[in-house]
Design an enzyme around this catalytic site. Structure first.
Site, PDB file in Angstrom:
ATOM      1  N   ASP A   3       1.170  -1.155   0.109  1.00 22.01           N
ATOM      2  CA  ASP A   3      -0.609   0.137   0.165  1.00 22.01           C
ATOM      3  C   ASP A   3       0.641   1.325   0.348  1.00 22.01           C
ATOM      4  O   ASP A   3       2.352   0.993  -0.117  1.00 22.01           O
ATOM      5  CB  ASP A   3      -1.528  -0.035   1.295  1.00 22.01           C
ATOM      6  CG  ASP A   3      -0.092   0.061   2.450  1.00 22.01           C
ATOM      7  OD1 ASP A   3       0.729   0.512   2.694  1.00 22.01           O
ATOM      8  OD2 ASP A   3      -0.854   0.578   3.617  1.00 22.01           O
ATOM      9  N   HIS A   4       0.042   2.233   0.343  1.00 22.85           N
ATOM     10  CA  HIS A   4       0.932   3.429  -0.024  1.00 22.85           C
ATOM     11  C   HIS A   4       2.363   4.142   2.058  1.00 22.85           C
ATOM     12  O   HIS A   4       2.944   4.373   1.237  1.00 22.85           O
ATOM     13  CB  HIS A   4       0.243   4.879   0.275  1.00 22.85           C
ATOM     14  CG  HIS A   4      -0.989   4.655   1.212  1.00 22.85           C
ATOM     15  ND1 HIS A   4      -1.868   4.150   1.807  1.00 22.85           N
ATOM     16  CD2 HIS A   4      -1.337   5.164   2.359  1.00 22.85           C
ATOM     17  CE1 HIS A   4      -2.250   4.189   2.584  1.00 22.85           C
ATOM     18  NE2 HIS A   4      -1.472   4.702   3.513  1.00 22.85           N
ATOM     19  N   CYS A  12       3.055  -3.056   4.161  1.00 27.22           N
ATOM     20  CA  CYS A  12       2.225  -2.440   4.256  1.00 27.22           C
ATOM     21  C   CYS A  12       3.194  -1.085   5.590  1.00 27.22           C
ATOM     22  O   CYS A  12       4.553  -1.371   5.162  1.00 27.22           O
ATOM     23  CB  CYS A  12       0.707  -2.566   4.536  1.00 27.22           C
ATOM     24  SG  CYS A  12       0.914  -3.231   6.535  1.00 27.22           S
ATOM     25  N   GLY A  13       2.652  -0.549   6.203  1.00 27.94           N
ATOM     26  CA  GLY A  13       2.848   0.642   7.361  1.00 27.94           C
ATOM     27  C   GLY A  13       4.367  -0.206   7.989  1.00 27.94           C
ATOM     28  O   GLY A  13       5.033  -0.037   8.742  1.00 27.94           O
ATOM     29  N   THR A  14       2.831  -1.330   8.623  1.00 28.98           N
ATOM     30  CA  THR A  14       3.248  -2.359   9.994  1.00 28.98           C
ATOM     31  C   THR A  14       4.011  -3.736   9.377  1.00 28.98           C
ATOM     32  O   THR A  14       4.543  -4.015   9.887  1.00 28.98           O
ATOM     33  CB  THR A  14       2.153  -1.790  11.218  1.00 28.98           C
ATOM     34  OG1 THR A  14       0.975  -2.395  10.055  1.00 28.98           O
ATOM     35  CG2 THR A  14       2.191  -0.665  11.420  1.00 28.98           C
ATOM     36  N   HIS A  45       9.558 -23.742   9.447  1.00 25.58           N
ATOM     37  CA  HIS A  45       8.657 -24.747  10.146  1.00 25.58           C
ATOM     38  C   HIS A  45       7.390 -24.481   9.083  1.00 25.58           C
ATOM     39  O   HIS A  45       6.292 -25.121   9.702  1.00 25.58           O
ATOM     40  CB  HIS A  45       8.480 -23.690  11.716  1.00 25.58           C
ATOM     41  CG  HIS A  45      10.471 -24.210  11.896  1.00 25.58           C
ATOM     42  ND1 HIS A  45      10.999 -23.850  13.600  1.00 25.58           N
ATOM     43  CD2 HIS A  45      11.702 -24.815  11.647  1.00 25.58           C
ATOM     44  CE1 HIS A  45      11.342 -24.670  14.290  1.00 25.58           C
ATOM     45  NE2 HIS A  45      11.875 -25.406  13.299  1.00 25.58           N
ATOM     46  N   ASN A  46       6.581 -23.001   9.144  1.00 20.94           N
ATOM     47  CA  ASN A  46       5.531 -22.519   8.773  1.00 20.94           C
ATOM     48  C   ASN A  46       5.451 -23.068   7.591  1.00 20.94           C
ATOM     49  O   ASN A  46       3.957 -22.551   7.188  1.00 20.94           O
ATOM     50  CB  ASN A  46       5.027 -21.466   9.394  1.00 20.94           C
ATOM     51  CG  ASN A  46       5.224 -21.288  10.759  1.00 20.94           C
ATOM     52  OD1 ASN A  46       6.291 -19.574  10.927  1.00 20.94           O
ATOM     53  ND2 ASN A  46       4.977 -22.212  11.413  1.00 20.94           N
ATOM     54  N   ARG A  85       6.603   1.057   7.412  1.00 22.41           N
ATOM     55  CA  ARG A  85       7.347   2.184   8.204  1.00 22.41           C
ATOM     56  C   ARG A  85       8.202   1.951  10.039  1.00 22.41           C
ATOM     57  O   ARG A  85       8.330   2.327  10.688  1.00 22.41           O
ATOM     58  CB  ARG A  85       6.125   3.205   9.113  1.00 22.41           C
ATOM     59  CG  ARG A  85       5.573   3.510   7.713  1.00 22.41           C
ATOM     60  CD  ARG A  85       3.347   4.163   8.049  1.00 22.41           C
ATOM     61  NE  ARG A  85       3.452   4.497   6.951  1.00 22.41           N
ATOM     62  CZ  ARG A  85       2.230   4.879   6.878  1.00 22.41           C
ATOM     63  NH1 ARG A  85       0.997   4.521   7.281  1.00 22.41           N
ATOM     64  NH2 ARG A  85       1.602   5.533   6.359  1.00 22.41           N
ATOM     65  N   HIS A 106       6.784 -30.623  10.928  1.00 23.90           N
ATOM     66  CA  HIS A 106       5.704 -29.746  10.503  1.00 23.90           C
ATOM     67  C   HIS A 106       5.040 -29.926   9.943  1.00 23.90           C
ATOM     68  O   HIS A 106       4.355 -29.023   9.633  1.00 23.90           O
ATOM     69  CB  HIS A 106       6.937 -28.288  10.249  1.00 23.90           C
ATOM     70  CG  HIS A 106       8.405 -28.307  11.420  1.00 23.90           C
ATOM     71  ND1 HIS A 106       7.463 -27.570  12.751  1.00 23.90           N
ATOM     72  CD2 HIS A 106       9.501 -28.416  11.318  1.00 23.90           C
ATOM     73  CE1 HIS A 106       8.992 -27.236  12.912  1.00 23.90           C
ATOM     74  NE2 HIS A 106       9.751 -27.904  12.531  1.00 23.90           N
ATOM     75  N   ARG A 154       1.153 -30.193  11.518  1.00 15.43           N
ATOM     76  CA  ARG A 154       0.938 -29.003  11.743  1.00 15.43           C
ATOM     77  C   ARG A 154       0.227 -27.657  11.467  1.00 15.43           C
ATOM     78  O   ARG A 154      -0.402 -27.140  10.812  1.00 15.43           O
ATOM     79  CB  ARG A 154       1.979 -27.505  12.641  1.00 15.43           C
ATOM     80  CG  ARG A 154       2.814 -28.755  13.645  1.00 15.43           C
ATOM     81  CD  ARG A 154       4.254 -28.210  14.754  1.00 15.43           C
ATOM     82  NE  ARG A 154       4.049 -29.255  15.134  1.00 15.43           N
ATOM     83  CZ  ARG A 154       5.575 -29.493  16.297  1.00 15.43           C
ATOM     84  NH1 ARG A 154       6.467 -29.167  15.609  1.00 15.43           N
ATOM     85  NH2 ARG A 154       6.154 -30.043  17.122  1.00 15.43           N
TER      86      ARG A 154
HETATM   87  C1  RB5 Z   1      -1.810   2.649   6.634  1.00 14.06           C
HETATM   88  O1  RB5 Z   1      -2.124   3.976   6.767  1.00 14.06           O
HETATM   89  C2  RB5 Z   1      -1.551   1.596   7.427  1.00 14.06           C
HETATM   90  O2  RB5 Z   1      -2.802   2.190   7.696  1.00 14.06           O
HETATM   91  C3  RB5 Z   1      -1.013   0.557   6.389  1.00 14.06           C
HETATM   92  O3  RB5 Z   1       0.144   0.761   5.360  1.00 14.06           O
HETATM   93  C4  RB5 Z   1      -0.805  -0.582   7.692  1.00 14.06           C
HETATM   94  O4  RB5 Z   1       0.002   0.117   8.371  1.00 14.06           O
HETATM   95  C5  RB5 Z   1      -1.700  -1.310   8.093  1.00 14.06           C
HETATM   96  O5  RB5 Z   1      -1.559  -2.661   8.283  1.00 14.06           O
END
Ligand code: RB5
Length: 148
Positions: A8-9, A65-67, A98-99, A109, A133, A136
């Site tokens: 994503d962005h 994504c961000g996280t 394992h998975n 981020r 594994h 599982r």
């Molecule tokens: C977008 O702002 C953010 O929510 C997304 O990139 C992500 O971190 C969600 O888990």
């Protein structure tokens, strides 16, 4: 090896860094976007990347994504996907051995490109061990089928 990439962005910049890194290692990459800073919803990116991996068009997918968390939650809703959100090389290696993870998720981020490249190398360089594994994974598949 062929890799499907998407972000994503919030993951755009790291996704592009990873694309350059994989290209420099002569690993074939297809980029499912996003391509601009405009906000997009990460499930809309997770879907085509995961479907292309399940269709065996690619060996693995990498989603950013961000996280790394939202896109991993979305990916794991798709039957047959085992997506792992990693911020270190150890978990990236072990989630393959394992998975039998087929999607690596990263937080654009959260980590920088240098660490991301090490994580990508750890993930792509490891094989599933099978053995205990596999049982599982079969149990995970059963949870996917009937929720128990
Ligand atoms: C977008 O702002 C953010 O929510 C997304 O990139 C992500 O971190 C969600 O888990």
């Amino acid at each position: 090896m062929k890799i499907a990439l998407g972000s994503d962005h919030g993951g755009l910049s790291l996704k592009d860094e990873i694309k350059g890194y994989l290209n420099s290692k002569n690993i074939e990459v297809y980029d499912y976007g996003t391509f601009t800073e405009d906000a997009v919803d990460y499930p809309d990116i997770a879907k085509p990347v995961c479907e292309s991996v399940l269709a065996k068009q690619f060996d693995f997918g990498i989603l950013v994504c961000g996280t790394g968390i939202g896109i991993s939650i979305a990916a794991n809703k798709i039957k047959g996907i085992r997506a792992a959100c990693c911020s270190d090389g150890y978990t990236a290696k072990l989630t393959r051995s394992h998975n039998d993870a087929n999607i690596l998720c990263l937080g654009g981020r959260v980590i920088g490109p240098g660490l991301a490249f090490m994580i990508v190398d750890a993930f792509l360089g490891e094989q599933f061990e099978g053995g205990r594994h596999s049982l599982r994974i079969e149990k995970i598949n059963r949870l996917e089928e009937n929720g128990r």
